[in-house]
Design an enzyme around this catalytic site. Structure first.
Site, short mmCIF file in Angstrom:
data_model
loop_
_atom_site.label_atom_id
_atom_site.label_comp_id
_atom_site.label_asym_id
_atom_site.label_seq_id
_atom_site.Cartn_x
_atom_site.Cartn_y
_atom_site.Cartn_z
CE LYS A 1 21.46 -8.05 9.89
NZ LYS A 1 22.28 -6.87 10.36
N GLY B 1 26.02 -3.77 9.42
CA GLY B 1 24.88 -2.92 8.81
C GLY B 1 25.32 -1.41 8.57
CB SER C 1 29.71 -3.82 5.80
OG SER C 1 28.64 -3.00 6.56
CG ASN D 1 20.93 -12.52 10.31
OD1 ASN D 1 19.90 -12.78 10.53
ND2 ASN D 1 21.85 -11.95 11.15
CD GLU E 1 21.63 -6.61 14.05
OE1 GLU E 1 20.68 -7.74 13.66
OE2 GLU E 1 22.13 -6.20 13.18
CG HIS F 1 23.61 -11.21 15.51
ND1 HIS F 1 23.46 -9.96 15.31
CD2 HIS F 1 23.95 -11.38 14.08
CE1 HIS F 1 23.59 -9.20 14.27
NE2 HIS F 1 23.98 -10.27 13.29
CD GLU G 1 28.44 -11.14 12.34
OE1 GLU G 1 27.93 -11.29 11.18
OE2 GLU G 1 27.43 -11.04 13.08
C1 PEP Z 1 24.99 -9.75 10.28
O1 PEP Z 1 23.74 -9.21 10.66
O2 PEP Z 1 25.54 -10.75 10.78
C2 PEP Z 1 25.59 -9.08 9.48
C3 PEP Z 1 27.17 -9.18 9.45
O3 PEP Z 1 25.08 -7.98 8.96
P1 PEP Z 1 25.53 -6.86 7.75
O4 PEP Z 1 26.15 -7.80 6.69
O5 PEP Z 1 24.21 -6.06 7.16
O6 PEP Z 1 26.71 -5.91 8.11
#
Ligand code: PEP
Length: 258
Positions: free
Chosen positions: A14, A177, A217, A12, A101, A99, A171
């Site tokens: 983003k 992040g 992450s 992703n 976010e 998601h 997640e």
């Molecule tokens: C995500 O945006 O789904 C995500 C897992 O981000 P990151 O890997 O940066 O934590």
């Protein structure tokens, strides 16, 4: 006995990468992953790059395309929105739904998430349904209740066949992040809980075949250990997917040991 499920790794991007940046990215990423056939790979760039990525990948896509968001409405006066049909037109196969976010920064509720998920399924797009608890919820010992309620809100009442089209991404919000990763044990516990709950909603056969990704992450250094857990079927990768070589290493880490 463990059920073999093909690993699935999605990147992703983003709100990163312009459409002129995707060509060099793809050149490097395809080179690094060209010998890997044991993993389903999905790239999820911004809307503005979908067309370019689709064109570069061509018809017989080994790497599939996903979108980061989608309207729950089919068409009409919804300025700034993108419909499922528009995504299908660009050969998009997957769409992220729920998601954290989108939930946290754009006010998406469980109800919005469900509507988008149903629209995706009705439009032959496969939803990647993101669920996960916040740090406060984990500290209060509420993580399983949160996972259960998010799963129920999104999936209850759908047919087993519909649920079988959904990829789930666990997640934990506190890991996205932040550089904090769930330990393999914490992630495995959550994934096993999600699989059990999917069994209640759709039956054990669907649950055993469902792909449940870990996101939060993930990096080249922690990917292998996470994805070798019994119920972790791959990864949804944010920040680390922006570097084509590093992301290719994560894909390689998903290849089962011979
Ligand atoms: C995500 O945006 O789904 C995500 C897992 O981000 P990151 O890997 O940066 O934590």
């Amino acid at each position: 006995m463990a059920i073999p499920r093909k690993k699935f790794v999605a990147g992703n991007f983003k709100m990163n990468t312009t459409s002129s940046e995707v060509a060099p990215y793809l050149e490097s990423f395809r080179l690094e992953t060209e010998k890997i056939n044991e993993v389903d790979i999905v790239l999820i760039p911004p809307f503005t790059s979908l067309s370019k990525v689709s064109e570069i990948l061509g018809g017989a896509q080994k790497i599939r395309l996903g979108a980061q968001n989608m309207s729950s409405e089919a068409k009409g006066a919804y300025t700034g929105e993108i419909s499922a049909a528009m995504l299908r037109d660009l050969f998009v196969r997957y769409v992220l739904v729920g998601h954290s976010e989108r939930r946290r920064l754009f006010g998406e509720t469980d109800e919005t998430v469900r509507r988008k998920l149903v629209t995706a399924l009705n439009s032959e797009l496969r939803p990647i349904l993101c669920i996960g608890e916040t740090l406060e919820e984990r500290q209060a010992g509420q993580e399983k209740n949160i996972l259960e309620s998010q799963l129920r809100a999104a999936l209850e009442g759908l047919s087993a066949e519909e649920i079988s089209e959904v990829v789930i991404a666990y997640e934990p919000v506190w890991a996205i992040g932040t550089g904090l990763t769930a330990t393999p044990e914490q992630a495995q516990e959550a994934h096993s809980f999600i699989r059990d709950h999917l069994g209640k909603l759709a039956g054990t056969s669907v649950a055993n075949k469902a792909r449940i990704l870990y996101g939060g992450s993930v990096t080249p250094s922690n990917a292998r250990e996470l994805m070798s857990q019994e119920d972790i079927d791959g990864a949804l990768v944010g920040g680390a997917s922006l570097d084509p070589r590093g992301f290719a290493e994560i894909v390689a880490a998903a290849v089962p040991a011979k």
